[in-house]
Enzyme design. Sequence first.
Site, PDB file in Angstrom:
ATOM      1  N   ILE A 102       0.883  -1.162   0.000  1.00 31.24           N
ATOM      2  CA  ILE A 102       0.000   0.000   0.000  1.00 31.24           C
ATOM      3  C   ILE A 102       0.916   1.206   0.000  1.00 31.24           C
ATOM      4  CG2 ILE A 102      -0.251   0.034   2.515  1.00 31.24           C
ATOM      5  CD1 ILE A 102      -3.191   1.003   2.012  1.00 31.24           C
TER       6      ILE A 102
ATOM      7  N   TYR B 112      -2.599   0.905  10.533  1.00 34.37           N
ATOM      8  CA  TYR B 112      -3.100  -0.466  10.638  1.00 34.37           C
ATOM      9  C   TYR B 112      -3.759  -0.713  11.998  1.00 34.37           C
ATOM     10  CZ  TYR B 112      -0.077  -1.045   6.568  1.00 34.37           C
ATOM     11  OH  TYR B 112       0.536  -0.909   5.347  1.00 34.37           O
TER      12      TYR B 112
ATOM     13  N   GLU C  19       2.519  -7.259   6.426  1.00 31.58           N
ATOM     14  CA  GLU C  19       3.740  -7.044   7.201  1.00 31.58           C
ATOM     15  C   GLU C  19       4.193  -5.620   6.938  1.00 31.58           C
ATOM     16  OE1 GLU C  19       7.230  -8.809   4.387  1.00 31.58           O
ATOM     17  OE2 GLU C  19       6.028 -10.256   5.488  1.00 31.58           O
TER      18      GLU C  19
END
Length: 134
Positions: free
Chosen positions: A55, A101, A89
């Site tokens: 991302i 996140y 990750e």
Amino acid sequence: MAHIASLAHSHPMSLSTIETCFGSLYTSIGVYLEGELQGFAILHQIFEDATLMDICIAPKSQGRGLGHLLLLHVIATACEGGAETLFLEVRESGVAAKALYIRDGFKETGRRKGYYKTEDGSEDAILMELHLSR
């Protein structure tokens, strides 16, 4: 995508690696402002397991909430595809990414010691996951 990744990541995926992410098991999602690509996400999904491969938001567009919107779209896409868990990750030094996140419900589940290259050695990859409700 490769250009944005090269601006935003210290060690981005290569163009050839990005090109492999257009197969049937992958979904690429872009975010645009005024017709120009500002960021992207690559989702890999096999049955109930989905993985956020990358991302990325162009540095000039960071801090506008685009990463959050993109991540929400990734989560929705994984859910629509029947995923039960979304994995990712992140570099240990990725403080802003980790905060994003965690804000969206991801939990740290492990580490890969020395997984990512850095300018002066390596750093850990932090493994995270989000259990999805349908």
